[in-house]
Enzyme design. Sequence first.
Site, mmCIF file in Angstrom:
data_model
loop_
_atom_site.group_PDB
_atom_site.id
_atom_site.type_symbol
_atom_site.label_atom_id
_atom_site.label_comp_id
_atom_site.label_asym_id
_atom_site.label_seq_id
_atom_site.Cartn_x
_atom_site.Cartn_y
_atom_site.Cartn_z
ATOM 1 N N LYS A 293 0.859 -1.178 0.000
ATOM 2 C CA LYS A 293 0.000 0.000 0.000
ATOM 3 C C LYS A 293 0.897 1.230 0.000
ATOM 4 C CE LYS A 293 -3.680 2.369 2.555
ATOM 5 N NZ LYS A 293 -4.553 2.337 3.746
ATOM 6 N N LYS A 346 -2.192 -1.535 -3.659
ATOM 7 C CA LYS A 346 -3.020 -0.326 -3.682
ATOM 8 C C LYS A 346 -2.106 0.888 -3.865
ATOM 9 C CE LYS A 346 -6.364 2.269 -0.844
ATOM 10 N NZ LYS A 346 -7.059 2.361 0.437
#
Length: 426
Positions: A293, A346
């Site tokens: 992320k 992400k």
Amino acid sequence: MASTVSFSPANVQMLQARSGHGHAALGSCSAVPRAGPRLRSTAVRVSSEQEAAAAVRVPSGRTIEECEADAVAGRFPAPPPLVRPKAPEGTPEIRPLDMTKRPRRNRKSPALRAAFQETTISPANFVLPLFIHEGEDDAPIGAMPGCYRLGWRHGLLDEVYKARDVGVNSFVLFPKVPDALKTPTGDEAYNDNGLVPRTIRLLKDKFPDIVIYTDVALDPYSSDGHDGIVREDGVIMNDETVYQLCKQAVSQARAGADVVSPSDMMDGRVGALRAALDAEGFHDVSIMSYTAKYASSFYGPFREALDSNPRFGDKKTYQMNPANYREALIETAADEAEGADILLVKPGLPYLDVIRLLRDNSALPIAAYQVSGEYSMIKAGGALGMIDEQKVMMESLMCLRRAGTDIILTYFARQAAGVLCGMGSK
């Protein structure tokens, strides 16, 4: 309705002579009389379907039965002459290139392109993020056209129903927590009667076969807006935060969550969550770790949706540097060793190389989050007429699949599933 056709011996002999194969020419008849001195006229029943078939004529003007009779006799029409389409005037006349391989041969028709398509996508690949709040009414999110904070009792159920109608059966919940419940330690995150546990129980009661993912992080519950507990000098405390996350994950599992998803990026949290879940008997609850992320600028609309902007600073001490690639391998190895069931990247589209890196280095399922900024850019471009929204939406999702994802968290889930089901994008 059947009709009656009369055959005399003379008629029968004439048809036999014409076909050259006796009774074969009378294939539409249920019975064929033999010619004989005592036979003057015999009625034969012919179905309306057979009569209609006999009347059908091929482009040459002859009936199908006449063509069939010729084929049985070995008389076949000459094939049409080969006519090559003409090139436009002015096209240079050249010798064809000396190539044994021409990849375009496999792309020359829709049927061939479909047969050789390497990547496919279906509604089963989508996870639909849902924003929920305590209110009764659905509140539109300005930065995310078409998305709402859904009232957990009514609007949420309607949205899930519509998504299931086009084949989307997986959902991830994100709560908009009232400011009065936010604290520096985010204790509301593990309240068994909090917004998320109540919503999970409601959804499982109404739709017991859906898959519910949850977000494990403190930022929606923190008065500081960070994913972890903030020390007075601004440092995000790792181990103390993980302790809180374990209680949050157990509370969500107790409510009926199928997959808990730590998005906080604290070190060691996957192993700690696995141990905490197992200790409470939740061995079947999966962990989807936000493995890579990044501290991305594509999250802006999401933070508006949940009103979860950090009160100060940024999240760069725990989320990854967008410039880093190899670092994702370190996170992958750690999450695998600690018991993650799914690895997530992400954002999605700007990080296709990282998705492929994880795909090539792990046998675990790979997920990607097509984040709010990606969604809103496509929506804005479509609204301005600069792009074809539906085509770009579908291409972006296909690209995520091609890079190696098994599932995609996307706000387009219901809209894209509608396209795949032939129901349009509404």
